[in-house]
Design a protein around this motif. Structure first.
Motif, short mmCIF file in Angstrom:
data_model
loop_
_atom_site.label_atom_id
_atom_site.label_comp_id
_atom_site.label_asym_id
_atom_site.label_seq_id
_atom_site.Cartn_x
_atom_site.Cartn_y
_atom_site.Cartn_z
N THR A 21 0.84 -1.19 0.14
CA THR A 21 -0.11 0.13 -0.08
C THR A 21 0.80 1.30 0.08
N ASN A 22 2.34 1.32 0.09
CA ASN A 22 3.10 2.41 0.26
C ASN A 22 3.70 2.76 -1.14
N CYS A 23 3.02 3.67 -2.00
CA CYS A 23 3.42 3.86 -3.43
C CYS A 23 4.81 4.46 -3.31
N THR A 24 4.94 5.21 -2.39
CA THR A 24 6.29 5.96 -2.37
C THR A 24 7.60 4.91 -2.16
N LYS A 25 7.49 3.64 -1.37
CA LYS A 25 8.13 2.77 -1.50
C LYS A 25 8.46 1.97 -2.62
N GLU A 26 7.04 1.75 -3.36
CA GLU A 26 7.12 1.18 -4.76
C GLU A 26 8.16 1.69 -5.63
N VAL A 27 8.18 3.14 -5.81
CA VAL A 27 8.82 3.77 -6.57
C VAL A 27 10.40 3.76 -6.49
N LEU A 28 10.48 3.58 -5.03
CA LEU A 28 11.99 3.44 -4.83
C LEU A 28 12.54 1.78 -5.13
N PHE A 29 11.56 0.85 -4.78
CA PHE A 29 11.73 -0.41 -4.89
C PHE A 29 12.36 -0.60 -6.52
N LEU A 30 11.36 0.08 -7.50
CA LEU A 30 11.43 -0.13 -8.83
C LEU A 30 12.74 0.39 -9.35
N GLY A 31 13.06 1.62 -8.80
CA GLY A 31 14.56 2.13 -9.14
C GLY A 31 15.43 1.37 -8.99
N GLU A 32 15.35 0.48 -7.59
CA GLU A 32 16.59 -0.47 -7.28
C GLU A 32 16.62 -1.67 -8.12
N LEU A 33 15.40 -1.86 -8.45
CA LEU A 33 15.40 -3.12 -8.99
C LEU A 33 15.77 -3.12 -10.64
N GLU A 34 15.84 -1.83 -10.99
CA GLU A 34 16.55 -1.48 -12.43
C GLU A 34 17.94 -1.57 -12.36
N GLU A 35 18.49 -1.05 -10.95
CA GLU A 35 19.86 -1.21 -10.90
C GLU A 35 20.43 -2.49 -10.82
N VAL A 36 19.72 -3.32 -10.20
CA VAL A 36 19.98 -4.80 -10.00
C VAL A 36 19.91 -5.46 -11.24
N LEU A 37 18.91 -5.33 -12.08
CA LEU A 37 18.68 -6.07 -13.55
C LEU A 37 19.91 -5.45 -14.33
N GLU A 38 20.32 -4.45 -14.30
CA GLU A 38 21.39 -4.05 -15.17
C GLU A 38 22.51 -4.80 -14.94
N ALA A 39 22.78 -5.15 -13.82
CA ALA A 39 24.04 -6.18 -13.63
C ALA A 39 23.65 -7.59 -13.63
N THR A 40 22.50 -7.95 -13.76
CA THR A 40 22.23 -9.22 -13.94
C THR A 40 22.27 -10.08 -15.36
N GLN A 41 22.91 -11.25 -15.23
CA GLN A 41 22.98 -12.06 -16.37
C GLN A 41 21.90 -12.92 -16.75
N ARG A 56 6.98 4.42 -13.43
CA ARG A 56 8.55 4.03 -13.15
C ARG A 56 8.60 2.59 -13.72
N SER A 57 7.46 1.47 -13.43
CA SER A 57 7.70 0.49 -14.06
C SER A 57 7.72 0.37 -15.43
N LEU A 58 6.83 1.40 -16.06
CA LEU A 58 7.18 1.19 -17.50
C LEU A 58 8.71 1.59 -18.10
N PHE A 59 9.41 2.64 -17.23
CA PHE A 59 10.51 3.18 -17.67
C PHE A 59 11.65 1.78 -17.63
N LEU A 60 11.33 0.68 -17.03
CA LEU A 60 12.24 -0.35 -17.40
C LEU A 60 12.67 -0.68 -18.97
N TRP A 61 11.67 -0.51 -19.53
CA TRP A 61 11.82 -0.67 -21.11
C TRP A 61 12.76 0.27 -21.87
N ASN A 62 13.18 1.52 -20.96
CA ASN A 62 14.05 2.50 -21.44
C ASN A 62 15.60 1.98 -21.24
N ASN A 63 15.91 0.83 -20.41
CA ASN A 63 17.13 0.32 -20.11
C ASN A 63 17.59 -0.73 -21.15
N GLU A 64 18.44 -0.50 -22.08
CA GLU A 64 18.94 -1.52 -23.03
C GLU A 64 19.18 -2.80 -22.58
#
Length: 489
Positions: A333-353, A382-390
């Motif tokens: 229910t905490n949308c502010t935390k969700e935005v933070l999690f999505l940003g961190e998720l993108e950084e982790v996925l960028e280093a994922t094989q 923010r979840s749609l921005f994941l597709w901006n990462n090559e």
């Protein structure tokens, strides 16, 4: 009688008595060791430095430059005694003269240590650390926020931070400690570690609870230097930080220095050797990932995300563990935390094989699909921005046959009915991307979505029909009951 006493006094030494003698078993005639007194360093015999008598009042002392070099060490000890006096800073107008003398003396000590002109004796180091301990290791004042967590009550952008009234003296004491810990010829690490011991480090860690941000910055610098200078303290420091995190997550959720401790850890993690020790991996699983649970994560999330991403960059095999840990603590229910999690998720996925991505992609994109349909436009955007990462687009493209069926319904609903135009446009762009990537798969998902919608409409119509029949039956029963009542009356 005299002969008996003489006889008992001249008895032979027993074996037990001889065993306690340090010279037991040593025969000078049976060794070739030669004691050459001339080989000893020829240094003048200097008397051992002694602690000067205690001071009962504060009076100004001469400056270091005004006394000959051989008198500077005793003067140093006298100045340390002045700096050991405590004052009450809650009453600003009390002891003004003494406070100013102590402040000037602290400035002189800092300059004396920084000048590196004289090697500090062991007694001076001992007394200096003692003076520092007397000043900084104290009972912290009660929180101005009462029982509420300072991380929740204080907004760093709006609220005024708490400032310790004793800071004019405290910051000079911290400066002195920092200068003492600098690598130099004036302080010997072997001697320093006798006084910068585990108890001293433990007390430093406790001070991170202070709500004065200036003090936490000094503590961060000092603890980091101790970690780099004294290897014997490194496991103890890591364990102490571990315990602070455990208590914060599972017991109190009250601590002001989580962000500063995470900054220290970010530098420590960056220096971990490969292959990574099991101890460090357990620290990630048991301490860092659970730090995503508290409500006040926004205060320290930037430092936490940096530490987590460092682990993944060091060992890409940890990506699956980190992503599943994020999903475990994903906010509902905490949308502010969700935005933070999505940003961190993108950084982790960028280093994922690719191999690690395949292990967690199904639960991951089920959560992403829920975020795509969020009525909070920042979460959906923010979840749609994941597709901006090559890199992420490449991972998705390689596994599109699994991912597209999971998120297709969410994309379609956004293009049909989402209230925010930016979300509507981004969803249309991603649909177009999948269509160009694999037209056949897109057509299959489209057809499956339409079939599900048709079934859903049919089920909905049946449900509405049952409700209508139920309403008609109730109305008929009330009508018949009303007529019977009129006949009886």
């Amino acid at each position: 009688m005299f002969k008996k006493i003489m006889k008992s006094g001249s008895r032979k030494t027993s074996r037990n008595d001889a065993a306690d003698d340090p010279m037991f078993g040593f025969d000078p005639a049976s060794t070739n060791m030669v004691v050459n007194h001339a080989s000893r360093p020829s240094s003048p015999a200097t008397p051992k430095q002694q602690q000067p008598p205690p001071m009962h009042s504060i009076e100004p002392l001469p400056l270091f430059r005004d006394v000959p070099p051989h008198e500077r060490q005793p003067l140093f000890l006298r100045k340390l005694q002045i700096c050991s006096f405590h004052f009450d800073f809650t009453t600003p107008l009390q002891n003004l003269r003494e406070k100013e003398i102590k402040r000037q003396t602290l400035l002189e000590l800092v300059d004396f240590i920084q000048s590196k002109t004289t090697t500090i004796t062991e007694l001076c180091q001992q007394e200096m650390v003692k003076m520092i301990s007397l000043n900084i290791f104290r009972s912290l004042p009660p929180s101005p926020h009462g029982q509420q967590s300072p991380l929740l009550a204080a907004d760093p952008d709006e609220d005024e931070p708490y400032l310790d009234p004793a800071w004019p003296h405290l910051h000079l004491v911290y400066e002195l400690l920092i200068r003492y810990l600098l690598p130099s010829d004036t302080t010997d690490t072997k001697i320093a570690k006798r006084y910068i011991h585990h108890s001293f480090v433990s007390n430093l860690l406790h001070l991170f609870e202070t709500e004065d941000p200036r003090e936490r910055e000094y503590l961060k610098t000092i603890l980091h230097r101790i970690y780099g200078k004294f290897m014997v303290h490194r496991p103890f420091i890591r364990k102490g930080i571990n315990n602070i995190f455990y208590r914060f997550v599972y017991e109190t959720e009250r601590h002001s220095g989580i962000g500063e401790l995470l900054e220290i850890l970010g530098s420590i993690i960056n220096g971990f050797a490969l292959p990574m020790k099991e101890e460090h991996k357990l620290f990630l699983i048991r301490a860092l990932i659970p730090l995503h649970k508290p409500k006040a994560i926004a205060v320290y999330h930037q430092q936490l995300a940096y530490c987590v991403v460092q682990f993944v960059e060091k060992d890409y095999r940890l990506a699956d563990t980190v992503i599943k840990g994020l999903l475990k603590f994903w906010p509902v229910t905490n949308c502010t935390k969700e935005v933070l999690f999505l940003g961190e998720l993108e950084e982790v996925l960028e280093a994922t094989q690719p191999v690690e991505f395949q292990r967690c992609m199904v639960p991951l994109f089920r959560q992403v699909a829920r975020c795509l349909n969020s009525s909070h436009f920042q979460v959906a955007e923010r979840s749609l921005f994941l597709w901006n990462n090559e890199h992420i687009v490449v991972l998705i493209a390689q596994n599109r046959s699994v991912i597209l069926p999971i998120i297709f319904a969410s994309l379609e609903k956004n293009t049909e009915s989402h209230w925010n135009q930016a979300v509507h446009g981004l969803s249309s762009n991603i649909k177009r991307m999948f269509m160009e990537m694999d037209p056949e798969l897109f057509e299959e998902c489209q057809q499956e979505y339409e079939e599900k919608q048709a079934k859903w409409k049919e089920v909905e119509e049946q449900r509405q029909s049952r409700w209508r029949r139920l309403d008609e039956a109730v109305e008929e029963r009330e009508r018949v009951g009303g007529e019977d009542h009129m006949i009886v009356s």
